[in-house]
Design an enzyme around this catalytic site. Structure first.
Site, PDB file in Angstrom:
ATOM      1  N   PHE A 212     -18.566 -16.167 -27.747  1.00  0.00           N
ATOM      2  CA  PHE A 212     -18.500 -17.570 -28.188  1.00  0.00           C
ATOM      3  C   PHE A 212     -19.889 -18.183 -28.190  1.00  0.00           C
ATOM      4  CE2 PHE A 212     -14.557 -16.706 -25.852  1.00  0.00           C
ATOM      5  CZ  PHE A 212     -13.561 -17.313 -26.603  1.00  0.00           C
ATOM      6  N   ASP A 213     -20.198 -18.959 -29.206  1.00  0.00           N
ATOM      7  CA  ASP A 213     -21.307 -19.899 -29.132  1.00  0.00           C
ATOM      8  C   ASP A 213     -20.835 -21.038 -28.214  1.00  0.00           C
ATOM      9  OD1 ASP A 213     -23.599 -21.437 -29.739  1.00  0.00           O
ATOM     10  OD2 ASP A 213     -22.577 -22.401 -31.417  1.00  0.00           O
ATOM     11  N   GLY A 214     -21.769 -21.867 -27.750  1.00  0.00           N
ATOM     12  CA  GLY A 214     -21.387 -22.943 -26.836  1.00  0.00           C
ATOM     13  C   GLY A 214     -21.078 -24.256 -27.530  1.00  0.00           C
TER      14      GLY A 214
END
Length: 359
Positions: A212-214
């Site tokens: 996941f990106d944040g």
């Protein structure tokens, strides 16, 4: 007495028995039908109830490679497309971008069923497609060919699937159609547009890996707004000032939570070292200047992430090559394209301020 009946059905019912409660009779019939079904399908677990399951809805173009078929649809129209699919219904479709992710979900299910045979808290994969029912046979043949367990189909014949996604309590929706994904995000459903990797790589078949990106993916886009509007220095300053104030949640926070719940089921059986789920945070933030707020936010939610990679603006592609995730979620097409080039299957989350800045 009822207990002495032979079950051959030859006895005449007594008047008192005929007056039995119809509800009781219906329950008996249901129990008999269930017993028959259970004996019939011994090797297959029945699909869990939607309220207990983690429902992952996948479109046919995400699950299979339908590039050629889509071209026929766009150039020659619906009738020719349906005719082509029917004429080729015994030709097995090739895997699409979500295929290996779905296979990894099914591996997790198999492990869960070994440890918790009576528990329904597992993934339920639903094929959610706006295809017409006439195309269904080819999809069923392909799903059976690969041994996938996809029992629920919604074929909406050109209508939007969003209402069905809500009815199924969908936890994640993956599609190749960015308009449908946008509609799902607006309806509050975690959703992403799938992109095929430009290279073939090997994916783990014993561990589901989700990256996941944040910002604007697990978290809201509040910090990204400051970065886009006021620049990097102001962003760092803002993050340090607000280090102890948790970020608001983003569209994929719920799915990370679902993965965490399942991980805990493995930990409870002393399987932490052999857990078939691993999660990664791959963010362009730098650890020293803006990492603490992210980690403290996850802690405040009671969520763990297995690996956190703070890249301080370096490209994500090379790191993702090392991780080899089954899926990588990001809100910026720039990162999606970089990941794709190096062989990562990426999923675009159309959420937050970055959408204004897309090409």
């Amino acid at each position: 007495a009822p207990g002495t009946m032979s079950g051959s059905g030859s006895e005449e019912p007594q008047p008192s028995e005929a007056a039995d409660d119809p509800q009781q009779e219906a329950d008996k019939d249901w129990a008999a039908a269930k017993a028959f079904y259970d004996n019939l399908v011994t090797q297959k677990a029945r699909p869990p109830k939607p309220q207990n399951a983690i429902t992952v809805a996948v479109s046919s173009r995400a699950l299979f490679n339908l590039v050629e078929e889509q071209q026929i649809y766009e150039e020659q129209g619906l009738e020719k497309y349906v005719e082509y699919q029917q004429n080729n219904e015994n030709v097995i479709l090739k895997p699409g971008p979500a295929f290996y992710f779905v296979k990894a979900l099914e591996h997790v299910n198999a492990r869960l069923l070994e440890l918790y045979p009576d528990d329904e808290e597992r993934f339920d994969i639903v094929l959610m497609t706006n295809n017409h029912a006439q195309v269904g046979v080819r999809l069923i043949n392909s799903i059976n060919h690969y041994g996938l367990t996809i029992e629920r189909f919604c074929m909406t014949g050109g209508e939007s699937p969003i209402g069905y996604l809500t009815a199924y309590l969908t936890n994640l929706y993956l599609s190749a159609d960015s308009d449908k994904v946008q509609e799902a995000i607006e309806a509050g459903i975690a959703s992403a547009t799938m992109f095929t990797a430009n290279k073939d790589v090997d994916y783990s078949d014993t561990q589901l890996r989700v990256a996941f990106d944040g910002d604007a993916v697990i978290f809201s886009d509040e910090s990204e707004q400051i970065y886009k509007e006021q620049g990097l220095d102001r962003f760092f300053e803002h993050e340090q000032l607000n280090e102890n104030k948790p970020l608001a949640q983003g569209p994929l926070k719920g799915f990370l939570e679902d993965l965490g719940k399942l991980q805990k089921k493995f930990y409870a059986k002393n399987e932490r070292l052999n857990c078939p789920i691993r999660t990664y945070l791959v963010t362009a933030r730098s650890a020293a200047s803006s990492g603490a707020r992210v980690l403290k936010t996850l802690r405040s939610w009671g969520l763990e992430i297995d690996e956190a990679l703070f890249l301080a603006g370096a490209p994500k592609g090379p790191i993702l090559v090392k991780i080899r995730p089954h899926i990588f979620f990001d809100d910026q097409m720039f990162h999606i394209e970089g990941a794709q080039k190096l062989g990562t299957i990426a999923a675009h989350v159309p959420y937050g301020v970055a959408q204004k800045y897309q090409k």
